[in-house]
Design a protein around this motif. Structure first.
Motif, PDB file in Angstrom:
ATOM      1  N   LYS A 122       0.858  -1.187   0.000  1.00 42.72           N
ATOM      2  CA  LYS A 122       0.000   0.000   0.000  1.00 42.72           C
ATOM      3  C   LYS A 122       0.891   1.233   0.000  1.00 42.72           C
ATOM      4  O   LYS A 122       1.692   1.434   0.911  1.00 42.72           O
ATOM      5  CB  LYS A 122      -0.914  -0.004   1.230  1.00 42.72           C
ATOM      6  N   LEU A 123       0.760   2.052  -1.030  1.00 44.16           N
ATOM      7  CA  LEU A 123       1.562   3.260  -1.189  1.00 44.16           C
ATOM      8  C   LEU A 123       0.651   4.475  -1.119  1.00 44.16           C
ATOM      9  O   LEU A 123      -0.328   4.569  -1.867  1.00 44.16           O
ATOM     10  CB  LEU A 123       2.301   3.232  -2.527  1.00 44.16           C
ATOM     11  N   THR A 124       0.956   5.378  -0.212  1.00 43.13           N
ATOM     12  CA  THR A 124       0.135   6.584  -0.053  1.00 43.13           C
ATOM     13  C   THR A 124       1.037   7.817  -0.019  1.00 43.13           C
ATOM     14  O   THR A 124       2.222   7.738   0.292  1.00 43.13           O
ATOM     15  CB  THR A 124      -0.695   6.525   1.243  1.00 43.13           C
ATOM     16  N   GLY A 125       0.447   8.937  -0.327  1.00 42.73           N
ATOM     17  CA  GLY A 125       1.183  10.204  -0.277  1.00 42.73           C
ATOM     18  C   GLY A 125       1.390  10.815  -1.642  1.00 42.73           C
ATOM     19  O   GLY A 125       1.545  12.027  -1.775  1.00 42.73           O
ATOM     20  N   ILE A 126       1.413   9.970  -2.698  1.00 45.96           N
ATOM     21  CA  ILE A 126       1.594  10.459  -4.058  1.00 45.96           C
ATOM     22  C   ILE A 126       0.582   9.758  -4.966  1.00 45.96           C
ATOM     23  O   ILE A 126       0.653   8.528  -5.113  1.00 45.96           O
ATOM     24  CB  ILE A 126       3.021  10.195  -4.565  1.00 45.96           C
ATOM     25  N   PRO A 127      -0.345  10.468  -5.550  1.00 42.66           N
ATOM     26  CA  PRO A 127      -1.326   9.837  -6.439  1.00 42.66           C
ATOM     27  C   PRO A 127      -0.646   9.132  -7.609  1.00 42.66           C
ATOM     28  O   PRO A 127       0.323   9.632  -8.178  1.00 42.66           O
ATOM     29  CB  PRO A 127      -2.165  11.024  -6.929  1.00 42.66           C
ATOM     30  N   GLY A 128      -1.145   7.933  -7.923  1.00 39.51           N
ATOM     31  CA  GLY A 128      -0.650   7.216  -9.083  1.00 39.51           C
ATOM     32  C   GLY A 128       0.621   6.418  -8.860  1.00 39.51           C
ATOM     33  O   GLY A 128       1.157   5.840  -9.811  1.00 39.51           O
ATOM     34  N   LEU A 129       1.113   6.365  -7.624  1.00 40.36           N
ATOM     35  CA  LEU A 129       2.376   5.670  -7.374  1.00 40.36           C
ATOM     36  C   LEU A 129       2.255   4.172  -7.640  1.00 40.36           C
ATOM     37  O   LEU A 129       3.189   3.541  -8.148  1.00 40.36           O
ATOM     38  CB  LEU A 129       2.834   5.927  -5.936  1.00 40.36           C
ATOM     39  N   HIS A 130       1.101   3.595  -7.320  1.00 43.73           N
ATOM     40  CA  HIS A 130       0.892   2.171  -7.615  1.00 43.73           C
ATOM     41  C   HIS A 130       1.017   1.904  -9.116  1.00 43.73           C
ATOM     42  O   HIS A 130       1.634   0.916  -9.541  1.00 43.73           O
ATOM     43  CB  HIS A 130      -0.482   1.716  -7.114  1.00 43.73           C
ATOM     44  N   ASP A 131       0.438   2.780  -9.926  1.00 40.40           N
ATOM     45  CA  ASP A 131       0.500   2.603 -11.378  1.00 40.40           C
ATOM     46  C   ASP A 131       1.931   2.771 -11.891  1.00 40.40           C
ATOM     47  O   ASP A 131       2.364   2.051 -12.794  1.00 40.40           O
ATOM     48  CB  ASP A 131      -0.425   3.607 -12.069  1.00 40.40           C
ATOM     49  N   MET A 132       2.668   3.711 -11.307  1.00 36.86           N
ATOM     50  CA  MET A 132       4.055   3.927 -11.728  1.00 36.86           C
ATOM     51  C   MET A 132       4.904   2.681 -11.494  1.00 36.86           C
ATOM     52  O   MET A 132       5.763   2.332 -12.301  1.00 36.86           O
ATOM     53  CB  MET A 132       4.662   5.107 -10.964  1.00 36.86           C
TER      54      MET A 132
END
Length: 276
Positions: A122-132
């Protein structure tokens, strides 16, 4: 202090990869930043406690007869939390790490049931980080045969994930300090499994590795509440405490396999992360 080393390195590698991806994206596209023990017992409560303090302490260590419980370990700066479910031969292990530049938070969790293994990031703090990073938000079912080094992934070995029993057994004697507190001196050179699990540089410690003090606390219910190992300084490494806590016996949730829409097969990107 985990049974299998390498997990902390995996957490750090995922965070480093996320940082690298963000840096590259920023250069090419101007990406910015944003977003005490309870019920249960380690031994039969109806049996008489052994007179020997070392035997008493070992009897308090969780075993396969215990109900599900929670645990936490602090290895220097790495803190893990999780649940052990002995009846299911299962464990959940998680760690949260904050990155400052760029600013984001990563929560990474492994779930193990017998030989089956899942991972969730789970990555939070920056939108779209999962997609990157091409990492889904759901549980990912992992195939161990696709891992370059299986020591990078946890396994269920027994109900004592921090190997507290192995540490206690290396002590010549254990002293009962009263009020459920015990003290001893561990010999980290006496047990190769303990050396591997702790991730301590025994060679750098020299003779000090043979006399590492520890303190343990046993709750009124007979369960091991905590074990603190006082590792001395060696070379450029400062002295540190390795702390394990076991709690919520019989109150922690059972560990079950992710199902339905909450799980998918791990994509190639997940193995790229795990294999470095």
């Amino acid at each position: 202090m985990m049974q299998r080393t390498g997990t902390a390195a995996t957490f750090r590698r995922v965070a480093a990869l996320a940082t690298a991806v963000l840096a590259a994206t920023a250069l090419s596209a101007g990406c910015g930043t944003g977003d005490g023990g309870s019920e249960g017992a380690g031994s039969d409560p109806g049996a008489s406690a052994p007179a020997d303090p070392k035997a008493t302490l070992l009897a308090a260590v969780p075993d396969e007869k215990d109900p599900a419980f929670r645990f936490s370990t602090m290895d220097g700066t790495d803190k893990f939390t999780g649940v052990v479910d002995p009846a299911a031969h299962a464990m959940e292990l998680g760690m949260t790490q904050k990155n400052e530049d760029p600013e984001f938070t990563m929560a990474m969790t492994f779930r193990v049931i017998d030989e089956d293994l899942w991972m969730r990031v789970k990555l939070t703090g920056i939108p779209g980080l999962h997609d990157m990073l091409k990492l889904p938000k759901r549980w990912m079912a992992l195939d161990r045969t696709k891992l370059d080094d299986e020591t990078e992934a946890p396994v269920y070995q027994n109900a004592d994930p921090a190997n507290t029993a192995g540490i206690i057994r290396t002590a010549d004697t254990v002293t009962d300090k009263g009020d459920g507190t015990y003290a001893g001196v561990a010999d980290l050179t006496a047990n190769a499994d303990v050396q591997s699990a702790l991730g301590v540089d025994v060679a750098a410690l020299g003779a000090a590795a043979e006399k590492v003090p520890f303190t343990a606390v046993v709750g009124p219910d007979g369960n091991l509440v905590s074990l603190t190992l006082e590792v001395p300084a060696s070379g450029k490494k400062k002295a540190m405490k390795l702390v394990t806590r076991y709690y919520d016996f019989g109150k922690a949730p059972k560990v079950t396999a992710p199902a339905g829409d909450e799980v998918q097969k791990a994509p190639a990107s997940a193995y790229e992360v795990l294999n470095g």
